[in-house]
Motif scaffolding. Structure first.
Motif, PDB file in Angstrom:
ATOM      1  N   VAL A   1       2.935  -7.080   0.857  1.00 41.29           N
ATOM      2  CA  VAL A   1       3.700  -6.082   1.605  1.00 41.29           C
ATOM      3  C   VAL A   1       2.955  -4.757   1.654  1.00 41.29           C
ATOM      4  CG1 VAL A   1       6.058  -6.844   1.461  1.00 41.29           C
ATOM      5  CG2 VAL A   1       5.038  -5.763  -0.492  1.00 41.29           C
ATOM      6  N   TYR A   2       2.130  -4.492   0.659  1.00 37.25           N
ATOM      7  CA  TYR A   2       1.434  -3.202   0.650  1.00 37.25           C
ATOM      8  C   TYR A   2       0.347  -3.148   1.710  1.00 37.25           C
ATOM      9  CZ  TYR A   2       4.058  -2.523  -3.558  1.00 37.25           C
ATOM     10  OH  TYR A   2       5.092  -2.392  -4.428  1.00 37.25           O
ATOM     11  N   ARG A   3      -0.057  -4.297   2.219  1.00 36.04           N
ATOM     12  CA  ARG A   3      -1.034  -4.327   3.299  1.00 36.04           C
ATOM     13  C   ARG A   3      -0.342  -4.516   4.646  1.00 36.04           C
ATOM     14  NH1 ARG A   3      -3.316  -4.026   6.909  1.00 36.04           N
ATOM     15  NH2 ARG A   3      -5.375  -4.632   7.648  1.00 36.04           N
TER      16      ARG A   3
ATOM     17  N   ILE B   1       7.295  -5.898   8.154  1.00 34.78           N
ATOM     18  CA  ILE B   1       7.889  -6.765   7.139  1.00 34.78           C
ATOM     19  C   ILE B   1       9.106  -7.441   7.751  1.00 34.78           C
ATOM     20  CG2 ILE B   1       9.033  -6.847   4.903  1.00 34.78           C
ATOM     21  CD1 ILE B   1       7.423  -4.429   4.101  1.00 34.78           C
TER      22      ILE B   1
END
Lengths: 159, 745
Positions: B611-613, B617
Motif C-alpha cells: 500500500v505504501y507504493r 487502494i
C-alpha cells in the motif's frame, strides 16, 4: 371557615394593596389551583394545619394531628407550583414525610455526611433529552460506544 | 462427549428394570438405594435374559477396518454382539457397539495412559471393574457398561477428581465445553463429602499462547503425551507424586512447539486454555463456520468461531487426509490480524502524496482511465499469496482482455512450470506420506513451511523409523534426520549415485522426495528440478504405477490454484518495464523492481507493504469474509465460507475486478460466483471437485531437456519467520509476540 378566609383576604389586600395581594396569590399558587385540583386540595387541607418546617428548596411540610385521619396527617406543599413531583423532597425530610421517623428534616440535616454527601437533585427524567440517561450503546448517548470491531489502516506514512 | 448421551444412559438403567415406571421416571443425581449394595443387585440382574436390543450404530459413524479378516473376534457389549479386529481395546469395542464410554485421559491419537480411571466398565468374570481404555478386548468378553457397579465406580472416580478441582466454572474459559463439567452432570454427586482444604498448584508460564490454571488440572497427561508424541518436544512432563503431582516444564521455560495450541483442545478441563481468547467469549455465544485456513499451503480444515462481526477464535476441524485434528499455532492464533490494519475504503493518492478516501465509482474510473493509457505490454498483474481461485481467474481474464498476459501469482518464481501438474503438487498426498519409509527433503524445512506436513512426517518417522535425509541450511527438526548438505551439489551427488544416501533411496520400498517451493525463486530452478528428475528416473521405486514419491511442498494457499489456472507471466522481466501494475493482495513482491513512474493499484484487505507504493487502494475482503476456492499443496481444492461480514466498503476480490472490467469497457461475462466457476471449469475443472484430490500423472519424459547449469549457491530458508508470512499474520499482535518470544534465532 369561610368567614375567616374572607376576613384574611380583606386584611391581606389592606396590608399589601391589590397588586401585592395578586402577586402573593401567584406566588402561593392560588392561581394554579384553578386548573390543578390536587394543589387546591392541598391548599384547603393546609388551612388550620401546623407548618413543621421548610426545606432548602422551599417545600413546606405540614402536620395536622386533630381532624385528619391518622396516616394522612403529614403532607408537603411543593415549592414549585407548576411542575412538582415526589423526587423534589430531599432525603432528610423523606423519613418524616413517610412516617419513618418523627424527627423533622431540620433535625436530621446534621446526619448528612460532610465530605462526600452530594446535594439532592430531583429526578429530571422527562424534562428533556439532556436529562435522560442513555446507556453507552444508545444512539443519543454523546459518548457513544464505538461498535466498530476492526481497526482501519491509517495512511499516515505517505511517501 | 454429549451430555445427552450420558444422561440417557444413566436413565436407561432403571427404566429397563421397571418399564412401567420409565415414563414417569425422573432422574436424580443422588445415589439410589439399589446402588448401596451393587453386588446384590448385579447378581439379581445377571440371570435375566437379554431382551432384544435395538440395533446400535457405531459412535460418530466410525467404521471398523479389519486388516486381516481372520483376526476378527466377537465381544458382547451390554449383550449386543460386535465383531472387532484383534488388538482393539474394550473402549474401542464399546465405541463400535455405539456405547460412549466416559473418559478423560484416553485420546485415540495418543498413547494409552489409563490413569484417569473414568472409563471403568464391568466385565463378566472379572472381580473388579476394569479400565476399558487400557484393557484389550478378548474373544467372547461380556462387557457391561451401564450396570450399577460401573456407575458406582465412575461416581467414585468422579468424586475423587472433583475433590481437588476448584469450583470456578463460572470464571473458567472451558465452561460449556468442559469434559469434566459434562460428565459430572451424569456421574457427579449433588453434594461433596470433602471437608479438607483443596490442593492448589502454581500456574506455569507456557508462553503467549497457552494460559495455564494448574489447580484445575486432573493429571490426565494428555498434554504431556501430545507434546512428546505429536509435537515432538520434550517440554512438558509430570513432576511429583500423589497429591503433589503436577504438570510442568521441569525448569521455567516456554513451550516452543509450532503445534502447542493443540494442547488447549485436548485438555479435558480448563487447565490449559487459550491466552488470547481468555475471558473474551463463551462458547455458546459463538457461531461456527466451517472453512479452511489460508496461512500456508496445507489448507488445514478449521472452524471460525465468530460473534457478530468479530472472529473470536479458530479451532481445527477433523480431516484425516490433511490435518487430522490438529492445526498449527499460526493458524490458530493469527485471527486478531483480521481486525487490525484493515483497508475499508477506496483511496487515491493525491498529488501531494497523501491518500484521500473516494467512492468506488471514482476509484474505478481513475484505474480504468490509467489502464487505457498504458500500452498492453506495460500492464502487469500480480496475485497475492492469499488469493482464491475465482479472483485469480477473473484477474487473468480481465488482463487478457486488456491485451496482456503478464499475470502471475507471487511465490511461483519468475518462470514457473505450469505445464506438468505433477511438477508442482505433492503427488504422494499428505496422508500418503505415512506410507513412505525414506524421505529426501530438498531445500525445504517442513516444520516452518507446512507444520501439518511436518507433523505427518514425524508421525511416520515415529511409527516406522523412516529415514529422513535433508539438503538445505541447518535447521531445527523434531525427528531424527541426516543433514546431507546445504547446497545443490549434494543433490547432484545423489543424482549421480556418489552419495551414501543413494543406497537408502534404492533400498526403500516407498521413497518420497519433497522439494521446497523456495526453489522456485532460484535462478537454477530448472536444473534443480532436472536433477530431481534424474533421481526419480535412476531409482525406479520413487515413481511407479502404485506410488508417486515426487513431491513439491508449496508455501502459499494460492500457489497451486494459480498454476492450475495458468497464471504464468509472458516474460520474466515484465515488471521492470511496467507502467501499470495491478497487485491483488501481493505484498511479498520486490517493490523496488517496480519503476518509479508506474501506476500501482493495490487491491487487498490489509495495509501491509504494497500500500505504501500504491496509487490507488481498492479494499477487498479477507478469506474469513468470502467464499473462495483454494487448492492446497497436495492438489485438493477446498472452499472457504464467509464467517463474518466484510469491513467498511470492502468487496470480494472477483467482484472488484468484474466491476473494473465493466468500467474499463471489457465486461467479463460472469456476474455470480457460479458463473465464474463455470469459467474455471473450462480452464481447470479439477478446482471444482471440492475435497477430492485429482491425481497428476507423472510424465518426466515429457519434460524438455534442461541446459541450465546448477549453481553452487546453497539453499536458502524459504520462510524466515514461521509466525509472520502474509499480510494477515504480519498485522497480528499475537503473532508479533510469538515471533519475539518463540521464534528460533
Amino acid at each position: 371557615m369561610a368567614t375567616t378566609l374572607v376576613k384574611g383576604t380583606v386584611q391581606a389586600i389592606k396590608e399589601k394593596g391589590l397588586r401585592g395581594f395578586l402577586g402573593m396569590l401567584k406566588e402561593e399558587g392560588i392561581l394554579n389551583c384553578i386548573f390543578d385540583g390536587k394543589l387546591l386540595q392541598t391548599k384547603l387541607h393546609t388551612i388550620g394545619a401546623r407548618l413543621v418546617g421548610v426545606d432548602k428548596f422551599g417545600n413546606k411540610y405540614y402536620e395536622n394531628l386533630e381532624d385528619t385521619q391518622y396516616g394522612r396527617h403529614r403532607w408537603v406543599e411543593y415549592a414549585d407550583k407548576a411542575r412538582y413531583n415526589a423526587s423534589q423532597v430531599p432525603p432528610e425530610w423523606h423519613g418524616w414525610l413517610h412516617y419513618i421517623t418523627d424527627h423533622t428534616g431540620d433535625e436530621l440535616l446534621m446526619l448528612k455526611p460532610k465530605r462526600y454527601g452530594v446535594e439532592h437533585k430531583e429526578n429530571l427524567s422527562g424534562e428533556g433529552d439532556e436529562y435522560i440517561y442513555h446507556s453507552k450503546g444508545h444512539a443519543l448517548n454523546p459518548g457513544q460506544k464505538d461498535w466498530t470491531r476492526y481497526q482501519s489502516w491509517q495512511p499516515t506514512k505517505a511517501q | 462427549m454429549g451430555l445427552g448421551v450420558l444422561a440417557s444412559r444413566a436413565t436407561r438403567l432403571s427404566g429397563r428394570g421397571n418399564p412401567s415406571r420409565s415414563l414417569f421416571y425422573v432422574r436424580t443425581i443422588v445415589t439410589k438405594p439399589e446402588l448401596q449394595s451393587p453386588e446384590a443387585s448385579s447378581a439379581a440382574a445377571a440371570p435375566e435374559p437379554t431382551p432384544d436390543l435395538p440395533p446400535r450404530t457405531p459412535l460418530g459413524g466410525a467404521r471398523v477396518h479389519f486388516p486381516n479378516p481372520d483376526d476378527a473376534i466377537e465381544v458382547f457389549v451390554d449383550g449386543y454382539p460386535v465383531k472387532i479386529p484383534k488388538g482393539m481395546t474394550v473402549l474401542q469395542a464399546c465405541e463400535v457397539a455405539g456405547v460412549d464410554i466416559p473418559r478423560f485421559c484416553y485420546h485415540n491419537r495418543l498413547s494409552i495412559a489409563g490413569n484417569c480411571r473414568m472409563c471403568l466398565v464391568e466385565v463378566e468374570k472379572s472381580p473388579k471393574p476394569v479400565a476399558s481404555c487400557a484393557m484389550p478386548a478378548l474373544p467372547g468378553m461380556k462387557i457391561k457398561t451401564d450396570t450399577p457397579i460401573a456407575k458406582k465406580a465412575r461416581e467414585g472416580v468422579m468424586e475423587f477428581l472433583l475433590m481437588n478441582h476448584p469450583l470456578d466454572c463460572p470464571i473458567c474459559d472451558q465452561g460449556g465445553e468442559c469434559d469434566l463439567q459434562d460428565q459430572s452432570m451424569a456421574f457427579g454427586s449433588d453434594r461433596g463429602r470433602f471437608t479438607e482444604v483443596k490442593r492448589s498448584v502454581v500456574d506455569k508460564n507456557l508462553g503467549p499462547l497457552v494460559k495455564t490454571v494448574m489447580t484445575r488440572c486432573i493429571q490426565c497427561t494428555r498434554c504431556v503425551r501430545f507434546a512428546t508424541e505429536i509435537a515432538g518436544v520434550q517440554d512438558l512432563g509430570m513432576l511429583g507424586r500423589g497429591s503433589g503431582e503436577e504438570i510442568g516444564t521441569y525448569v521455567e521455560k516456554l513451550m516452543t512447539s509450532e503445534l502447542s495450541g493443540n494442547v488447549i483442545d485436548i485438555c479435558p478441563v480448563g487447565a490449559l486454555t487459550s491466552k488470547p481468547f481468555a475471558f473474551k467469549a463463551r462458547n455458546w455465544e459463538l457461531k461456527g463456520t466451517e472453512t479452511i485456513d489460508v496461512t500456508d499451503a496445507v489448507g488445514s480444515n478449521i472452524r471460525i468461531d465468530s460473534r457478530g462481526p468479530e472472529v473470536m477464535r479458530i479451532l481445527p476441524r477433523l480431516n484425516e487426509d490433511i490435518n487430522e485434528e490438529w492445526i498449527s499455532d499460526k493458524t490458530r492464533f493469527f485471527y486478531d490480524g483480521l481486525k487490525r490494519q484493515r483497508l475499508n475504503d477506496p483511496m487515491i493518492r493525491g498529488a501531494d502524496g497523501r491518500f484521500k478516501v473516494v467512492s468506488w465509482r471514482d476509484a474505478l474510473a481513475v484505474v480504468a482511465e490509467v489502464l487505457h493509457q498504458a500500452k498492453a505490454k506495460e500492464v502487469v498483474g500480480v496475485a497475492g499469496k492469499l488469493s482464491d481461485a475465482e479472483s485469480m481467474m477473473a484477474l487473468k481474464d480481465f488482463l487478457n482482455r486488456m491485451g496482456t498476459n503478464n499475470v502471475w501469482c507471487e511465490g511461483n518464481g519468475p518462470n514457473p512450470n505450469a505445464d506438468l501438474r505433477s511438477g508442482y503438487i505433492m503427488n504422494t498426498g499428505i496422508s500418503g506420506l505415512e506410507k513412505a519409509d525414506t524421505f529426501l527433503l530438498v531445500g525445504t524445512q517442513p516444520r516452518v513451511e507446512a507444520a501439518m506436513v511436518n507433523a505427518r512426517i514425524r508421525k511416520t518417522v515415529r511409527a516406522t523409523n523412516a529415514k529422513v535425509g535433508y539438503i538445505g541450511p541447518p535447521t531445527d527438526f523434531n525427528y531424527d534426520h541426516q543433514h546431507l548438505g546445504t547446497g545443490p551439489e549434494t543433490l547432484l551427488q545423489i543424482a549421480e549415485g556418489r552419495h551414501p544416501f543413494c543406497s537408502e533411496i534404492s533400498n526403500a520400498k516407498n521413497p518420497a522426495i519433497i522439494v521446497g517451493a523456495g526453489v522456485f525463486e532460484r535462478e537454477d530452478k530448472d536444473a534443480i528440478f532436472a536433477a530431481v528428475d534424474t533421481i526419480v528416473k535412476k531409482y525406479g521405486n520413487v515413481v511407479r504405477p502404485d506410488w508417486n514419491g515426487f513431491n513439491v511442498l508449496l508455501l502459499n494457499a494460492a500457489q497451486a490454484a494459480a498454476l492450475d489456472l495458468g497464471l504464468v507471466p509472458e516474460s520474466s522481466e515484465s515488471i521492470e518495464t511496467a507502467k501499470f501494475v495491478y497487485l491483488m493482495g501481493a505484498d511479498d513482491i520486490n517493490l523496488d523492481k517496480i519503476p518509479n513512474d508506474a501506476f500501482v493499484v493495490y487491491q487487498g484487505h490489509h495495509g501491509d507493504r504494497s500500500v505504501y507504493r500504491a496509487n490507488v487502494i481498492l479494499p477487498a475482503s479477507a478469506f474469513s469474509e468470502k467464499e473462495g476456492t483454494y487448492e492446497n499443496t497436495e492438489g485438493c481444492p477446498q472452499q472457504t465460507l464467509p464467517a463474518v461480514p466484510t469491513v467498511g466498503d470492502a468487496r470480494d476480490d472477483w467482484k472488484i475486478i468484474r466491476a473494473l472490467s465493466e468500467v474499463a469497457g471489457v465486461r467479463l461475462p460472469y456476474d455470480t460466483v457460479s458463473g465464474i466457476r463455470s469459467r474455471i471449469r473450462t480452464v481447470a475443472p479439477n478446482l471444482l471437485s471440492l475435497e477430492e484430490r485429482e491425481q497428476a500423472t507423472f510424465a518426466a519424459s515429457l519434460k524438455p531437456e534442461v541446459k541450465q547449469k546448477i549453481s553452487s549457491t546453497p539453499f536458502k530458508a524459504a520462510v524466515e519467520n514461521f509466525y509472520m508470512t502474509d499480510p494477515i499474520t504480519r498485522a497480528s499482535k499475537i503473532m508479533a509476540q510469538c515471533s519475539a518470544l518463540l521464534a528460533k534465532k
